[in-house]
Design an enzyme around this catalytic site. Sequence first.
Site, PDB file in Angstrom:
ATOM      1  N   HIS A 173       0.812  -1.219   0.000  1.00  0.00           N
ATOM      2  CA  HIS A 173       0.000   0.000   0.000  1.00  0.00           C
ATOM      3  C   HIS A 173       0.849   1.275   0.000  1.00  0.00           C
ATOM      4  CE1 HIS A 173      -3.395   2.573   1.695  1.00  0.00           C
ATOM      5  NE2 HIS A 173      -3.941   1.991   0.632  1.00  0.00           N
ATOM      6  N   LYS A 175       2.928   4.442  -1.174  1.00  0.00           N
ATOM      7  CA  LYS A 175       2.889   5.329  -2.340  1.00  0.00           C
ATOM      8  C   LYS A 175       4.059   6.310  -2.236  1.00  0.00           C
ATOM      9  CE  LYS A 175      -1.341   3.708  -1.638  1.00  0.00           C
ATOM     10  NZ  LYS A 175      -2.641   4.297  -1.804  1.00  0.00           N
ATOM     11  N   ASP A 180      15.252  10.916  -9.738  1.00  0.00           N
ATOM     12  CA  ASP A 180      16.601  11.374  -9.379  1.00  0.00           C
ATOM     13  C   ASP A 180      16.640  11.682  -7.882  1.00  0.00           C
ATOM     14  OD1 ASP A 180      17.402  10.942 -11.972  1.00  0.00           O
ATOM     15  OD2 ASP A 180      17.166  13.031 -12.592  1.00  0.00           O
TER      16      ASP A 180
END
Length: 513
Positions: A173, A175, A180
Amino acid sequence: RSSWLLLAPLLSPPVPVVTAPPCSLCPEGAHRFQWIRNLVPEFGISSSHVKVLSSPTEFYELLKVQIKTAKQRVVMASLYLGTGLLEQELVDCLEETLEKSLQAKGSSDLRVSILLDYTRGSRGRKNSRTMLIPLLQRFPEQVRVSLFHTPNLRGLLKLLIPERFNETIGLQHIKVYLFDDNVILSGANLSDLYFTNRQDRYVLLQDSPEIADFFTELVDAIGDVSLQLQQDDTVQMMEGMVHPYQGDKVAYCEIANRRVMEVINSARTRQELLHAKTFHSSQQGSTLLPQQDAQPAEGLKPEPDTWIYPLIQMKPFGIQIDEMVTETLLTEAERDARIYLTTGYFNLTQAYMDLILGTRAEYRILLASPEVNGFFGAKGVAGAIPAAYVYIEHQFYSEVCCLHQQERVWLQEYSRAGWTFHAKGLWLYLAGSDLPCLTLIGSPNFGYRSVHRDLEAQVAIVTENKALQQQLHQEQEQLYLCSGVVSSSTFEQPNRYVKLWVKLVTPLIKNFF
């Protein structure tokens, strides 16, 4: 999130383990939160490197710009990648950037690593996997797609539970979107709703190589214990790695714990050494140049005024850092401090509820009204999920009233025509302050799933800088502006009617959504 699991009553959920808070807070300003570095690495940065975003469109446009300008690495961890036109545009951006990188040097320095959940990413005939296979086929040396499969979905359970319902057992889950040395932390997935009209939170940490390195290593570690997507849409584990659902569960979880904790501990050691070195250099500088104004020496960064602490929660692997830190923050919040807590899915753990109801700080809890719940209008059993959340909310509100805490603990419902609500996190205002000095932002929802079932990550951002505090305050105000305060009359409205079967089933399956 996922649909209900009708088999939930047949399963025995894991028993929650309440961990004692690691320590008490110390008294001085933002520095009172330095105890967190006893658990995780502390990254000191300038507040000028932090930008708070406010809209799905802004988030989507930033993703595209960052992909197009990436030179060394693109690392993206999400629950899933959607299959619409907007998602295809993201994939096209990746392809274009990889192609340019190849043409520029003949051999590309750019590496793309994508981590998704196996069950959610495999749902349907057209899915996250089919969206990404062309990239794997065209750039096999540059692209890696890892699909995390929870070790708790195995054997008879895996055989019997159908697609969609199997997602309730456990998910990847996290995110995080990294390009870079720029890092975006959010609760948003890579799907068209999250790019258009599904409200979430997003923060960009610019030019932060140490933070980018940490999250690259974290995603790599989870990727190493995940199934690797192949060019022919099959999956296989890395050579020598224990399989998540065919191999020994205890051995797999021990290896995963070791890999993730290595990332956390090595980064923590690196940051402690860097902190000691910087402190030593600044002490030397102040001794050598006592008459000069305190300016950063050539090549040295200015003194940080903002600190980033990554908080990881992976209970299947025995890692519960985020839970420990969150519980301590709630426990130690002083009288007259204010905590604004938001979640798209109001289903707090018992431990969090007890702390909110039993401590001294004021709470303003923002949650989704039924109409902006992501499951509103869904077909079948899933269509009853908003009603289940109403029932849970009503029970909590009744408890607040029973304890005569209505002046200290407020519930507020987000409502916005044509939108859904997915924002999560908290803002902490110290007693007497009009601005927050700490926020939590990332993937956890403060519910049972976040604490016990899924892989989660968020960051604590602590800042002394008034301009950044103002940004965070405006973010909070903008979200709460679209809300109304919950009262007993709220639950008398016709759209708050909860059917008897929903009331009976909810306690049995609330640990699965």
